[in-house]
Design an enzyme around this catalytic site. Sequence first.
Site, PDB file in Angstrom:
ATOM      1  N   GLU A  23       7.667 -55.059  63.503  1.00 55.33           N
ATOM      2  CA  GLU A  23       8.832 -55.895  63.196  1.00 55.33           C
ATOM      3  C   GLU A  23       9.577 -56.429  64.424  1.00 55.33           C
ATOM      4  O   GLU A  23      10.801 -56.503  64.408  1.00 55.33           O
ATOM      5  CB  GLU A  23       9.804 -55.116  62.291  1.00 55.33           C
ATOM      6  N   ASP A  32      15.157 -45.820  67.851  1.00 53.98           N
ATOM      7  CA  ASP A  32      15.337 -47.020  67.025  1.00 53.98           C
ATOM      8  C   ASP A  32      16.767 -47.468  67.241  1.00 53.98           C
ATOM      9  O   ASP A  32      17.545 -46.783  67.929  1.00 53.98           O
ATOM     10  CB  ASP A  32      15.081 -46.710  65.535  1.00 53.98           C
ATOM     11  N   HIS A  52      12.919 -53.160  67.597  1.00 52.91           N
ATOM     12  CA  HIS A  52      13.674 -51.982  67.148  1.00 52.91           C
ATOM     13  C   HIS A  52      14.295 -51.243  68.333  1.00 52.91           C
ATOM     14  O   HIS A  52      14.339 -50.007  68.346  1.00 52.91           O
ATOM     15  CB  HIS A  52      12.769 -51.014  66.371  1.00 52.91           C
TER      16      HIS A  52
END
Length: 675
Positions: free
Chosen positions: A313, A180, A257
């Site tokens: 996301e 991440d 990410h």
Amino acid sequence: MKNALYRITVLALVAAGPAITAGQALLPMPEKVVMTPGAFRLERPWRVEAETPSADSARSCCSFLERTDAPPTAATPRRLLLTDLPGAASPEAYRLRVTPDTIEISARTYVGFLQGSRTLRQLVAADSLPCCVVEDAPAFAWRGAMLDVSRHFFPLDFLKKQVDVMASYKLNRLHLHLTDAAGWRMEIKRYPELTRKAAWRAQASWKEWWNGDRHYVDEATPGAYGGYYTQDELRSLVDYARQRGITIVPEIEMPGHSEEVLAVYPELSCTHVPYEQADYCPGNDSTFRFLENVLDEVMAVFPSRDIHIGGDEAAKLSWPDCPLCRRRMVREGLAGVNGLQAYFVRRIGDYLAAHGRRLVGWDEIIADSLTRGATVMLWRDTAAVHEAIRHGYDVVLAPGRFCYLDAYQDAPPAEPEAIGGFRPLAHVYGYRPLEHLSAAERKRVRGVQGNLWTEYVATPDHAEHMLYPRLLALAEIAWRGAPATDYAAFRPRVLAHTQRLRAAGVNAFDLAREAGDRPETLKPVRHLALGAKVTYRYPFNETYPAAGDSALTDGRCGGWDYAAPSAWQGFISGKRFDVVVDLGRPMPVSRVVVNFYQASGVEIFYPARFAVSVSADGADYVTLTDCRQSVEKFSKPSVASMGWKGDARTVRYVRVQAEPGQLGGWIFADEVQVY
Ligand code: ACM
Ligand code: ZN
């Protein structure tokens, strides 16, 4: 019949009082438990009889029963009998029969014997086992826990310790969020820069790093914070977990990410500028070559059939203006950036499928074009489960509302800072994963998982504090398909296990000291405006309506969960809080109190201006207070009461106004209490 008998046994034991017996303290509660008279004493000599090939490998998992440290005392040898369990539907199914001279474990596979031995271990009381018959099998094949090792890095020994704890509660998937923005945590031999640079930062605290420059530093930089697992270390973890019946599921995030990758390999982003992008460029074939090379090494280390590719996301901000992305969309006939994301995920899914693996991704991957055989890990709205299944995918359920263990589990003032929200054990144990699913849909549910994101969790001790005992609640739900008992019966069981874990050196939250929700929420408040009509000068926000038009005078006060359906009413910036309460007739009023909630992390702030005025006729108002305060960001959620108190005045209308300050954000209010 057996089921009914088991219920009677358990109920009788519960009715007996707070002292809980071994049979009651089982967690997860097996499908059927019948306690019978007598006990098997753990004495030597000891004889093991294995009547099935898989039992041979399972002998060692029962060695804890063999008290080799004691001198032989039994007149006849104690017998452990390992037998087959033909016809069991699940490889993890097992049956136990404990009589005064024999323990019999029946199972079909090594993991079946393992699960049986774990129930036995929980049943041991001092030097004996109560006689019983247990028949048990899991409802779900996937019973998982996820640990985010990117936001903060956790040592390998800590992961092995969690494997041990998980195994004793029959959890069988440890999902590692290995990559991440905050750091890449797996050695990739072909791309050493990933761990030489993208695994390290100057700030140990994620929050400081995130609020700072969000840059990475070289591994050799003095004081650099971070770390990564070598492939050898990960192989040793995989092996350690496999022996305990647990599969390690790796997660490599894409297409979003991925700031850390794109800082060291900016040519994989749309702009080729480091520190600018979070998403890979799906228009560029080099992106896929890179990810396939990474996945080759991931698959070589992790035998898990399921490989998690994140997928959540992705902002996709750079895609619309990128020539390569645009060309891809045209050539492949893709509908906008969402079509491009679906293409990305399908292409990776096809690559994994060609290597005999299955793609798992967060629920953003739901799209018509996804590879068949993929699994959606649901984290947002539980309603998306229908959509995922309708598209033909299997699902693992990890809805944030129940399964995210990064929220506060107890009253925030006494807890370490958490990411927000209030998710106590009782709430987690209320999760019913199969509720609202049809029989056909239920077949597509592979399991349930608890997730610990670690933005605010920097140390192993803190991680254990967040995980336990809430993960035990999910372990039972995942094993049984639903909570096995009501919370009142679960609490003493889980309390016993929490104490056992703490005694064994696991830093579980001390459930015995749980403060719980705000005491004001436990019973309705009585005041003059109860049931009074409220007129809103500005409407409340539809996402946070609480009980709607009656919320501010229904006697129910908001608790620590700002999003609970019956709690706080939300008003967003610009739309002030401005309400008039009609008491119905003139009456003496000497005090007005309103509660406000603040949680900086989700942009809910106390008002900067607060005013109370009153009127006899609803036209002319007299101001009783009009005050201003500076609003500071706090790290933890808090609640404040604001109001007026003075000599009684006879009035019918009470107007309360509150305005946000410079921080803007939301105002969350509850119950206009008039006395
Ligand atoms: C997630 O919480 N973004 C999966
Ligand atoms: Zn691009």
